[in-house]
Design a protein around this motif. Sequence first.
Motif, mmCIF file in Angstrom:
data_model
loop_
_atom_site.group_PDB
_atom_site.id
_atom_site.type_symbol
_atom_site.label_atom_id
_atom_site.label_comp_id
_atom_site.label_asym_id
_atom_site.label_seq_id
_atom_site.Cartn_x
_atom_site.Cartn_y
_atom_site.Cartn_z
ATOM 1 N N ALA A 1 0.820 -1.212 0.000
ATOM 2 C CA ALA A 1 0.000 0.000 0.000
ATOM 3 C C ALA A 1 0.853 1.260 0.000
ATOM 4 O O ALA A 1 1.790 1.389 0.789
ATOM 5 C CB ALA A 1 -0.923 -0.001 1.220
ATOM 6 N N GLY A 2 0.507 2.177 -0.912
ATOM 7 C CA GLY A 2 1.189 3.457 -0.971
ATOM 8 C C GLY A 2 2.561 3.421 -1.617
ATOM 9 O O GLY A 2 3.309 4.390 -1.556
ATOM 10 N N THR A 3 2.911 2.295 -2.255
ATOM 11 C CA THR A 3 4.228 2.175 -2.888
ATOM 12 C C THR A 3 4.083 1.568 -4.278
ATOM 13 O O THR A 3 3.001 1.143 -4.687
ATOM 14 C CB THR A 3 5.167 1.274 -2.060
ATOM 15 O OG1 THR A 3 4.780 -0.114 -2.212
ATOM 16 C CG2 THR A 3 5.134 1.645 -0.592
ATOM 17 N N LYS A 4 5.206 1.486 -4.993
ATOM 18 C CA LYS A 4 5.283 0.820 -6.282
ATOM 19 C C LYS A 4 6.026 -0.510 -6.163
ATOM 20 O O LYS A 4 6.496 -1.057 -7.149
ATOM 21 C CB LYS A 4 5.979 1.730 -7.300
ATOM 22 C CG LYS A 4 5.250 3.036 -7.566
ATOM 23 C CD LYS A 4 6.005 3.909 -8.558
ATOM 24 C CE LYS A 4 5.286 5.248 -8.785
ATOM 25 N NZ LYS A 4 6.012 6.111 -9.736
ATOM 26 N N HIS A 5 6.099 -1.031 -4.927
ATOM 27 C CA HIS A 5 6.828 -2.269 -4.652
ATOM 28 C C HIS A 5 5.862 -3.455 -4.715
ATOM 29 O O HIS A 5 4.821 -3.462 -4.061
ATOM 30 C CB HIS A 5 7.478 -2.209 -3.279
ATOM 31 C CG HIS A 5 8.305 -3.417 -2.942
ATOM 32 N ND1 HIS A 5 9.567 -3.607 -3.454
ATOM 33 C CD2 HIS A 5 8.023 -4.513 -2.183
ATOM 34 C CE1 HIS A 5 10.055 -4.756 -2.999
ATOM 35 N NE2 HIS A 5 9.131 -5.316 -2.232
ATOM 36 N N TYR A 6 6.211 -4.472 -5.517
ATOM 37 C CA TYR A 6 5.351 -5.641 -5.681
ATOM 38 C C TYR A 6 6.003 -6.896 -5.110
ATOM 39 O O TYR A 6 7.226 -6.980 -4.944
ATOM 40 C CB TYR A 6 5.023 -5.873 -7.155
ATOM 41 C CG TYR A 6 6.219 -6.253 -8.011
ATOM 42 C CD1 TYR A 6 6.659 -7.586 -8.091
ATOM 43 C CD2 TYR A 6 6.914 -5.295 -8.743
ATOM 44 C CE1 TYR A 6 7.748 -7.932 -8.866
ATOM 45 C CE2 TYR A 6 8.008 -5.635 -9.517
ATOM 46 C CZ TYR A 6 8.428 -6.959 -9.574
ATOM 47 O OH TYR A 6 9.520 -7.298 -10.337
ATOM 48 N N GLU A 7 5.144 -7.876 -4.815
ATOM 49 C CA GLU A 7 5.589 -9.213 -4.425
ATOM 50 C C GLU A 7 4.783 -10.232 -5.230
ATOM 51 O O GLU A 7 3.570 -10.082 -5.388
ATOM 52 C CB GLU A 7 5.372 -9.454 -2.932
ATOM 53 C CG GLU A 7 6.281 -8.629 -2.032
ATOM 54 C CD GLU A 7 6.100 -8.973 -0.563
ATOM 55 O OE1 GLU A 7 5.092 -9.652 -0.232
ATOM 56 O OE2 GLU A 7 6.937 -8.562 0.262
ATOM 57 N N VAL A 8 5.485 -11.248 -5.753
ATOM 58 C CA VAL A 8 4.837 -12.335 -6.484
ATOM 59 C C VAL A 8 4.652 -13.492 -5.516
ATOM 60 O O VAL A 8 5.621 -14.001 -4.935
ATOM 61 C CB VAL A 8 5.671 -12.786 -7.697
ATOM 62 C CG1 VAL A 8 4.980 -13.948 -8.403
ATOM 63 C CG2 VAL A 8 5.878 -11.624 -8.659
ATOM 64 N N ASN A 9 3.404 -13.904 -5.335
ATOM 65 C CA ASN A 9 3.062 -14.957 -4.375
ATOM 66 C C ASN A 9 2.524 -16.177 -5.125
ATOM 67 O O ASN A 9 1.595 -16.059 -5.927
ATOM 68 C CB ASN A 9 1.999 -14.431 -3.404
ATOM 69 C CG ASN A 9 1.747 -15.383 -2.256
ATOM 70 O OD1 ASN A 9 2.653 -15.685 -1.484
ATOM 71 N ND2 ASN A 9 0.512 -15.845 -2.137
ATOM 72 N N ILE A 10 3.121 -17.356 -4.883
ATOM 73 C CA ILE A 10 2.708 -18.597 -5.556
ATOM 74 C C ILE A 10 2.074 -19.536 -4.540
ATOM 75 O O ILE A 10 2.657 -19.822 -3.490
ATOM 76 C CB ILE A 10 3.907 -19.301 -6.227
ATOM 77 C CG1 ILE A 10 4.591 -18.362 -7.237
ATOM 78 C CG2 ILE A 10 3.441 -20.583 -6.913
ATOM 79 C CD1 ILE A 10 3.731 -17.963 -8.401
ATOM 80 N N LYS A 11 0.878 -20.012 -4.869
ATOM 81 C CA LYS A 11 0.202 -21.023 -4.048
ATOM 82 C C LYS A 11 0.204 -22.347 -4.796
ATOM 83 O O LYS A 11 -0.205 -22.422 -5.956
ATOM 84 C CB LYS A 11 -1.245 -20.604 -3.762
ATOM 85 C CG LYS A 11 -1.387 -19.459 -2.784
ATOM 86 C CD LYS A 11 -2.857 -19.197 -2.488
ATOM 87 C CE LYS A 11 -3.018 -18.072 -1.479
ATOM 88 N NZ LYS A 11 -4.445 -17.819 -1.157
ATOM 89 N N ASP A 12 0.710 -23.397 -4.131
ATOM 90 C CA ASP A 12 0.694 -24.735 -4.716
ATOM 91 C C ASP A 12 0.557 -25.747 -3.582
ATOM 92 O O ASP A 12 0.329 -25.365 -2.416
ATOM 93 C CB ASP A 12 1.960 -24.980 -5.550
ATOM 94 C CG ASP A 12 3.236 -24.671 -4.779
ATOM 95 O OD1 ASP A 12 3.219 -24.768 -3.532
ATOM 96 O OD2 ASP A 12 4.254 -24.344 -5.394
ATOM 97 N N LYS A 13 0.718 -27.044 -3.894
ATOM 98 C CA LYS A 13 0.545 -28.080 -2.873
ATOM 99 C C LYS A 13 1.560 -27.935 -1.744
ATOM 100 O O LYS A 13 1.256 -28.156 -0.571
ATOM 101 C CB LYS A 13 0.666 -29.458 -3.521
ATOM 102 C CG LYS A 13 -0.494 -29.801 -4.443
ATOM 103 C CD LYS A 13 -0.345 -31.214 -5.006
ATOM 104 C CE LYS A 13 -1.531 -31.570 -5.890
ATOM 105 N NZ LYS A 13 -1.406 -32.949 -6.452
ATOM 106 N N ALA A 14 2.779 -27.577 -2.097
ATOM 107 C CA ALA A 14 3.831 -27.433 -1.083
ATOM 108 C C ALA A 14 3.645 -26.177 -0.246
ATOM 109 O O ALA A 14 4.109 -26.113 0.903
ATOM 110 C CB ALA A 14 5.201 -27.419 -1.759
#
Length: 525
Positions: free
Chosen positions: A286-299
């Motif tokens: 929030a309030g930034t241009k910083h992103y995070e890529v989040n992966i959901k899988d079985k592990a």
Amino acid sequence: MGLKELNERFPGGLHKSSFRDTDYPDKQVYWYTFAGAQCPVCGHRDWCCVNITGTKVICMRESKEGAPAVAGGHLFELDGKSKIKFDPTQVEDDDTVKYTDTETMDILNRLVLLANPLTKNHREALKKRGLTDQEIDLHGSRGFGSYYETPSEAKAAGAKAFEQAKIVADQNDEKRATVISRWAQVLSNVGLPTNAWEGVPGFYLETINQKADAHLQNKETKQTFTLKAGQYEFPKFTGSVDGMLVPYYDTNNEVIGFQTRVDHVMVTAKDIQYTGLGTAQVFFKAGTKHYEVNIKDKANPYGKVVAQGDVKDESQVHLKLSDDLNQEITFTPHFGGKYFWASSAKKHHGAKGKTPIQVAYQPAIAQLKPNDPKLQSYRQRAHKTVWLTEGGLKALVAAAKLNHDYQLDDPEFGHDFLAVAGVSSFRKFYPVLEELNVENVIVAFDMDFQKNQQVKNNLKELMNGLHQRGYHVQLALWQHVKGIDDALVNHEEIKLRDLFDAKEGQALAKGELKPSDLPTLKPKN
């Protein structure tokens, strides 16, 4: 009600707008603005609207022959076979009120500015846009402000939050507490009725439902009070979002509304494509241009952050997450809106009305108080020349710099600016031009109209409409920046092209005048 189905069909975010769906004339049924969800006509994720049944879209960017002009855009019919089920009988009528008179509105808005003064950070932001301290303070008590919803957010921004209501000892019972309105106190002090806030955009009636008795202690006196269970109401002002309050003036120099310039533009990810196993999500802090890529899988059923970074603009991001597993992800950042109206259109006893047009007079006139004889004389003066642009703050900056940094002895150059909040709202110019006895109009919209077909279409329709109404129309052109405010701040030469032949009343061909032959507005130095 149908909203759930509507969100499923248009995922990503919808926001209830302030204007009604005329398919249900007897009910308070509103259109929904795309706020992350994608318009099926133009593909953008903001500004356009969809009706509650999902059968119609008002697109603010695209048009086609025969598409009716509605609310500043054009109406498109969608596939009627997949109409969303909607029961209008379940809609509760709201109790918003109509706009109050402009004099009362001006007084209330000045009180808002008194309660929410301009912060140091916002003053510096205005200076970066080219304004001096004197130009920032030109309108005196009708100038800029800074709004923050909570004391903690205000403190973080270097401001002091105005306490709109507070809990105090009940005058009739020392051991009991009650909720009092600071606005009621302020209005009483200036000799206005305590309900004078009704009908002013941004004001509404806040309700607190205290379910059980609450025991409170005064930090200074250590005295204990009891706030009894019950319902407590008090007027409240909202700037809609945290940020700088930009005033909108009418022709009488009254403040009739605010737009809030957000401190931090919201960034979201769209068009996410992922080639690996599981599902991928992209979140922006929030309030930034910083992103995070989040992966959901079985592990990692709850997700795992596999990449992060920062974006500069809306260019597509492509990341290779794993060499051996061939995991790749692409997404496009989407920057949300910068300006939001201070509005209470759908709130309890909120104000309901149309968005205003900005009247940015030259400094000598802008600093006059409403109803000043000099102002009234100027309003009535005939044969004026004015500039038309898009954006309330842009018009205020442009009017200040035009009159300070450019030689305006030649009567063909105007001194004042009018601005609409969006280019598709250009029809709002017409009644104000007539009221101010304008004769010559200089259209100074952003230079990207040459690349944006929808903006170009609106611009063409505006200029034709002006010509048909008898105005002498010129188009302002410059080279190195996008907006007229930046062009004037950077002391660019402004070329003025006549668009219609005065004798024949027809549009001029592009090649009839070379750039060197055009009338030119030059800076003093």
